[in-house]
Design a protein around this motif. Structure first.
Motif, PDB file in Angstrom:
ATOM      1  N   GLN A 160       0.852  -1.184   0.000  1.00 28.84           N
ATOM      2  CA  GLN A 160       0.000   0.000   0.000  1.00 28.84           C
ATOM      3  C   GLN A 160       0.888   1.234   0.000  1.00 28.84           C
ATOM      4  OE1 GLN A 160      -3.154  -0.116   2.872  1.00 28.84           O
ATOM      5  NE2 GLN A 160      -3.567   2.084   2.782  1.00 28.84           N
ATOM      6  N   VAL A 161       0.626   2.166  -0.902  1.00 28.12           N
ATOM      7  CA  VAL A 161       1.385   3.412  -0.942  1.00 28.12           C
ATOM      8  C   VAL A 161       0.505   4.557  -0.446  1.00 28.12           C
ATOM      9  CG1 VAL A 161       2.874   2.611  -2.806  1.00 28.12           C
ATOM     10  CG2 VAL A 161       0.805   3.887  -3.359  1.00 28.12           C
ATOM     11  N   PHE A 162       1.153   5.566   0.126  1.00 23.18           N
ATOM     12  CA  PHE A 162       0.443   6.683   0.736  1.00 23.18           C
ATOM     13  C   PHE A 162       0.784   7.988   0.027  1.00 23.18           C
ATOM     14  CE2 PHE A 162       1.475   3.559   4.059  1.00 23.18           C
ATOM     15  CZ  PHE A 162       0.203   3.201   4.456  1.00 23.18           C
ATOM     16  N   ASP A 163      -0.238   8.809  -0.167  1.00 24.85           N
ATOM     17  CA  ASP A 163       0.034  10.130  -0.734  1.00 24.85           C
ATOM     18  C   ASP A 163      -0.020  11.221   0.326  1.00 24.85           C
ATOM     19  OD1 ASP A 163      -2.706  10.234  -0.348  1.00 24.85           O
ATOM     20  OD2 ASP A 163      -3.197  10.236  -2.471  1.00 24.85           O
ATOM     21  N   GLU A 164      -0.155  10.795   1.600  1.00 24.22           N
ATOM     22  CA  GLU A 164      -0.152  11.771   2.686  1.00 24.22           C
ATOM     23  C   GLU A 164       0.498  11.150   3.920  1.00 24.22           C
ATOM     24  OE1 GLU A 164      -3.395  14.911   4.088  1.00 24.22           O
ATOM     25  OE2 GLU A 164      -3.934  12.882   4.724  1.00 24.22           O
ATOM     26  N   PHE A 165       1.408  11.897   4.538  1.00 24.99           N
ATOM     27  CA  PHE A 165       2.044  11.507   5.786  1.00 24.99           C
ATOM     28  C   PHE A 165       1.633  12.529   6.838  1.00 24.99           C
ATOM     29  CE2 PHE A 165       5.919  11.898   8.582  1.00 24.99           C
ATOM     30  CZ  PHE A 165       5.724  10.708   9.274  1.00 24.99           C
ATOM     31  N   VAL A 166       0.868  12.069   7.837  1.00 27.56           N
ATOM     32  CA  VAL A 166       0.355  12.954   8.881  1.00 27.56           C
ATOM     33  C   VAL A 166       1.203  12.767  10.134  1.00 27.56           C
ATOM     34  CG1 VAL A 166      -1.623  13.583  10.298  1.00 27.56           C
ATOM     35  CG2 VAL A 166      -1.976  12.786   7.940  1.00 27.56           C
ATOM     36  N   GLN A 167       1.955  13.802  10.487  1.00 31.48           N
ATOM     37  CA  GLN A 167       2.815  13.752  11.674  1.00 31.48           C
ATOM     38  C   GLN A 167       2.130  14.475  12.826  1.00 31.48           C
ATOM     39  OE1 GLN A 167       6.426  12.585  12.401  1.00 31.48           O
ATOM     40  NE2 GLN A 167       5.097  12.752  14.194  1.00 31.48           N
ATOM     41  N   HIS A 168       1.838  13.700  13.892  1.00 29.53           N
ATOM     42  CA  HIS A 168       1.170  14.265  15.061  1.00 29.53           C
ATOM     43  C   HIS A 168       2.164  14.404  16.210  1.00 29.53           C
ATOM     44  CE1 HIS A 168      -1.488  14.053  18.719  1.00 29.53           C
ATOM     45  NE2 HIS A 168      -2.078  15.001  18.023  1.00 29.53           N
ATOM     46  N   PHE A 169       2.202  15.601  16.824  1.00 27.78           N
ATOM     47  CA  PHE A 169       3.143  15.872  17.908  1.00 27.78           C
ATOM     48  C   PHE A 169       2.425  15.938  19.250  1.00 27.78           C
ATOM     49  CE2 PHE A 169       5.000  17.954  14.139  1.00 27.78           C
ATOM     50  CZ  PHE A 169       6.220  17.310  14.097  1.00 27.78           C
ATOM     51  N   PRO A 170       3.054  15.430  20.327  1.00 28.52           N
ATOM     52  CA  PRO A 170       2.464  15.505  21.669  1.00 28.52           C
ATOM     53  C   PRO A 170       2.735  16.865  22.316  1.00 28.52           C
ATOM     54  CG  PRO A 170       4.517  14.297  21.776  1.00 28.52           C
ATOM     55  CD  PRO A 170       4.295  14.633  20.315  1.00 28.52           C
ATOM     56  N   ILE A 171       2.073  17.887  21.819  1.00 28.83           N
ATOM     57  CA  ILE A 171       2.417  19.257  22.216  1.00 28.83           C
ATOM     58  C   ILE A 171       2.064  19.572  23.668  1.00 28.83           C
ATOM     59  CG2 ILE A 171       2.260  20.114  19.853  1.00 28.83           C
ATOM     60  CD1 ILE A 171      -0.480  21.302  20.591  1.00 28.83           C
ATOM     61  N   GLU A 172       1.223  18.753  24.301  1.00 30.34           N
ATOM     62  CA  GLU A 172       0.886  18.994  25.700  1.00 30.34           C
ATOM     63  C   GLU A 172       1.935  18.417  26.645  1.00 30.34           C
ATOM     64  OE1 GLU A 172      -1.609  20.947  26.383  1.00 30.34           O
ATOM     65  OE2 GLU A 172      -2.111  21.050  24.248  1.00 30.34           O
ATOM     66  N   ASN A 173       2.901  17.712  26.121  1.00 32.68           N
ATOM     67  CA  ASN A 173       3.910  17.075  26.950  1.00 32.68           C
ATOM     68  C   ASN A 173       5.126  17.987  27.118  1.00 32.68           C
ATOM     69  OD1 ASN A 173       6.489  15.134  27.130  1.00 32.68           O
ATOM     70  ND2 ASN A 173       4.739  14.164  28.116  1.00 32.68           N
ATOM     71  N   ALA A 174       5.400  18.356  28.362  1.00 34.82           N
ATOM     72  CA  ALA A 174       6.477  19.313  28.638  1.00 34.82           C
ATOM     73  C   ALA A 174       7.842  18.743  28.273  1.00 34.82           C
ATOM     74  CB  ALA A 174       6.446  19.715  30.109  1.00 34.82           C
ATOM     75  N   GLY A 175       8.042  17.437  28.477  1.00 36.26           N
ATOM     76  CA  GLY A 175       9.317  16.830  28.138  1.00 36.26           C
ATOM     77  C   GLY A 175       9.629  16.937  26.660  1.00 36.26           C
ATOM     78  N   PHE A 176       8.619  16.688  25.839  1.00 35.48           N
ATOM     79  CA  PHE A 176       8.803  16.822  24.392  1.00 35.48           C
ATOM     80  C   PHE A 176       9.091  18.261  24.003  1.00 35.48           C
ATOM     81  CE2 PHE A 176       6.653  17.954  20.366  1.00 35.48           C
ATOM     82  CZ  PHE A 176       7.538  17.335  19.495  1.00 35.48           C
ATOM     83  N   ARG A 177       8.347  19.190  24.573  1.00 34.38           N
ATOM     84  CA  ARG A 177       8.517  20.597  24.213  1.00 34.38           C
ATOM     85  C   ARG A 177       9.907  21.123  24.587  1.00 34.38           C
ATOM     86  NH1 ARG A 177       3.334  23.152  23.192  1.00 34.38           N
ATOM     87  NH2 ARG A 177       4.472  25.114  22.994  1.00 34.38           N
ATOM     88  N   GLY A 178      10.474  20.573  25.645  1.00 36.48           N
ATOM     89  CA  GLY A 178      11.745  21.105  26.130  1.00 36.48           C
ATOM     90  C   GLY A 178      12.966  20.286  25.793  1.00 36.48           C
ATOM     91  N   MET A 179      12.791  19.172  25.075  1.00 30.06           N
ATOM     92  CA  MET A 179      13.946  18.299  24.826  1.00 30.06           C
ATOM     93  C   MET A 179      14.926  18.929  23.852  1.00 30.06           C
ATOM     94  SD  MET A 179      12.741  15.287  22.197  1.00 30.06           S
ATOM     95  CE  MET A 179      12.386  15.656  20.478  1.00 30.06           C
ATOM     96  N   SER A 180      16.189  18.509  23.974  1.00 30.29           N
ATOM     97  CA  SER A 180      17.217  18.920  23.020  1.00 30.29           C
ATOM     98  C   SER A 180      17.836  17.668  22.424  1.00 30.29           C
ATOM     99  CB  SER A 180      18.287  19.776  23.698  1.00 30.29           C
ATOM    100  OG  SER A 180      18.894  19.063  24.761  1.00 30.29           O
ATOM    101  N   LEU A 181      18.316  17.777  21.196  1.00 29.15           N
ATOM    102  CA  LEU A 181      18.846  16.627  20.476  1.00 29.15           C
ATOM    103  C   LEU A 181      20.258  16.891  19.972  1.00 29.15           C
ATOM    104  CD1 LEU A 181      15.775  15.631  18.272  1.00 29.15           C
ATOM    105  CD2 LEU A 181      16.775  14.236  20.078  1.00 29.15           C
TER     106      LEU A 181
END
Length: 237
Positions: free
Chosen positions: A199-220
């Motif tokens: 199956q091939v996709f013509d749309e990739f939907v990326q959902h972010f956990p914006i309510e999570n403080a750890g995600f919002r503040g992480m560094s990479l």
């Protein structure tokens, strides 16, 4: 339009953000087929026909019926195959070559097939507790299992190289045996009597956990991100 929905990013897991941020119930609103992991990298999840299964690091497989169960990272889609697979035997080494005519290198796609596997080699991430390590740290010490002569279903995704970070570039595959007793993240396999679809996709939907403080503040560490993903994912691209 066919969509692949992804919650969270693989880069999050590299950044030690292993807390669950979406329920299984919410995830299943976006598809009936997919994969992921549970809070703390607790095993490998495969979703088939709307049912959620978790492979634990001790080798056991659980049927997840509590839909309040949380996942930090998952990909899912509604199964609407594009084409029947043009082969009846395959292994990890030849998978991309056998699908070369489908020109997958620049698109997201999903494969799902049932087969008899003469070899199935998997790994299963063990559960972590806070303070969480990174995915790469976990990957250096995780159980691996290998069996011969097993039948079951393999499913997974192909992602283009430019999306390495949000997800894993190349093939990311999970397996579930017919008797629901053996499952995990596929490192290698060899299969005959293959019946399944692409199956091939013509749309990739990326959902972010914006309510999570750890995600919002992480560094990479972006310089080491791609190398870390390759080392942690294993298998063949």
């Amino acid at each position: 339009m066919t969509s692949l929905y992804q919650h969270g990013t693989l880069a999050m897991l590299m950044g030690k953000q292993l807390q669950g941020t979406i329920t299984a119930a919410e995830l299943l609103k976006h598809g009936d087929t997919g994969m992921g992991t549970l809070t703390g990298l607790n095993g490998e999840v495969i979703i088939l026909e709307g049912q959620v299964y978790q492979a634990q690091s001790d080798g056991r497989v659980n049927h997840i019926t509590d839909l309040d169960t949380l996942l930090p990272f998952a990909s899912i889609h509604f199964y609407k195959p594009t084409q029947t697979l043009p082969f009846d035997q395959v292994d990890f080494e030849t998978l991309s070559d056998k699908l070369k005519s489908a020109q997958l290198q620049n698109i997201f796609s999903s494969i799902k097939f049932h087969a008899d596997f003469s070899r199935m080699h998997i790994r299963i991430a063990p559960q972590q507790v806070p303070p969480f390590p990174s995915l790469l740290e976990v990957a250096t010490n995780q159980p691996e299992f290998e069996v011969a002569d097993i039948s079951g279903t393999l499913m997974g995704y192909y992602a283009p190289e430019i999306f390495n970070g949000p997800t894993a570039a190349g093939w990311h595959l999970h397996f579930l045996s017919d008797d629901k007793s053996f499952s995990g993240h596929v490192l290698d396999f060899s299969a005959i009597n293959v019946t399944g679809t692409l199956q091939v996709f013509d749309e990739f939907v990326q959902h972010f956990p914006i309510e999570n403080a750890g995600f919002r503040g992480m560094s990479l560490d972006l310089d080491g991100l791609h190398a870390g993903i390759e080392a942690s994912e294993g298998g063949k691209k």
